[in-house]
Design a protein around this motif. Structure first.
Motif, PDB file in Angstrom:
ATOM      1  N   VAL A 166      21.256 -17.543  20.384  1.00  0.00           N
ATOM      2  CA  VAL A 166      20.792 -18.464  21.268  1.00  0.00           C
ATOM      3  C   VAL A 166      19.042 -18.397  21.277  1.00  0.00           C
ATOM      4  N   SER A 167      18.564 -19.788  21.082  1.00  0.00           N
ATOM      5  CA  SER A 167      17.078 -19.608  21.214  1.00  0.00           C
ATOM      6  C   SER A 167      16.699 -19.448  22.793  1.00  0.00           C
ATOM      7  N   THR A 168      15.533 -18.552  22.818  1.00  0.00           N
ATOM      8  CA  THR A 168      15.217 -18.393  24.021  1.00  0.00           C
ATOM      9  C   THR A 168      13.791 -19.101  24.214  1.00  0.00           C
ATOM     10  N   LEU A 173      11.675 -11.176  19.866  1.00  0.00           N
ATOM     11  CA  LEU A 173      10.803 -11.911  20.678  1.00  0.00           C
ATOM     12  C   LEU A 173       9.805 -12.632  19.780  1.00  0.00           C
ATOM     13  N   ASN A 174       9.771 -12.383  18.651  1.00  0.00           N
ATOM     14  CA  ASN A 174       8.978 -13.166  17.609  1.00  0.00           C
ATOM     15  C   ASN A 174       9.358 -14.373  17.133  1.00  0.00           C
ATOM     16  N   THR A 175      10.820 -14.287  17.198  1.00  0.00           N
ATOM     17  CA  THR A 175      11.402 -15.728  16.807  1.00  0.00           C
ATOM     18  C   THR A 175      12.185 -16.520  17.731  1.00  0.00           C
ATOM     19  N   ARG A 176      12.322 -15.640  19.104  1.00  0.00           N
ATOM     20  CA  ARG A 176      12.735 -16.136  20.441  1.00  0.00           C
ATOM     21  C   ARG A 176      14.360 -16.351  20.411  1.00  0.00           C
ATOM     22  N   ILE A 198      10.335 -17.432  28.835  1.00  0.00           N
ATOM     23  CA  ILE A 198      11.155 -16.401  29.059  1.00  0.00           C
ATOM     24  C   ILE A 198      10.480 -14.968  28.273  1.00  0.00           C
ATOM     25  N   VAL A 199       9.749 -15.254  27.315  1.00  0.00           N
ATOM     26  CA  VAL A 199       9.484 -14.240  26.429  1.00  0.00           C
ATOM     27  C   VAL A 199       8.596 -13.060  27.503  1.00  0.00           C
ATOM     28  N   PRO A 200       7.605 -13.501  28.091  1.00  0.00           N
ATOM     29  CA  PRO A 200       6.838 -12.428  28.745  1.00  0.00           C
ATOM     30  C   PRO A 200       7.627 -11.706  29.844  1.00  0.00           C
ATOM     31  N   ALA A 201       8.918 -12.382  30.573  1.00  0.00           N
ATOM     32  CA  ALA A 201       9.524 -11.607  31.236  1.00  0.00           C
ATOM     33  C   ALA A 201      10.416 -10.605  30.641  1.00  0.00           C
ATOM     34  N   LEU A 202      10.714 -10.801  29.403  1.00  0.00           N
ATOM     35  CA  LEU A 202      11.526  -9.817  28.372  1.00  0.00           C
ATOM     36  C   LEU A 202      10.616  -8.785  27.960  1.00  0.00           C
TER      37      LEU A 202
END
Length: 60
Positions: A44-46, A11-14, A50-54
């Motif tokens: 894959v870059s995110t 999540l830090n680097t997405r 989308i990070v809050p959902a993950l």
């Protein structure tokens, strides 16, 4: 997305890394296995949106 493990998601680097696939066995059931080829492995870059959902989907 089913075969992803928590360790595949940074999540830090997405970044999401897909290294395994879920295979349905002939007799029923499913098993995790390496991808069929090197081409099946993905990094894959995110999008940051989308990070809050993950984060919300993480289990303790």
């Amino acid at each position: 997305m089913i075969a992803l493990r928590r360790s595949d998601i940074d999540l830090n680097t997405r970044i999401v890394r897909a290294r395994e696939q879920l295979i349905e066995l002939d007799g029923g059931g499913m098993v995790l296995a390496p991808t069929g080829s090197q081409a099946g492995k993905r990094t894959v870059s995110t999008p940051s949106a989308i990070v809050p959902a993950l984060v919300g989907r993480r289990r303790p």
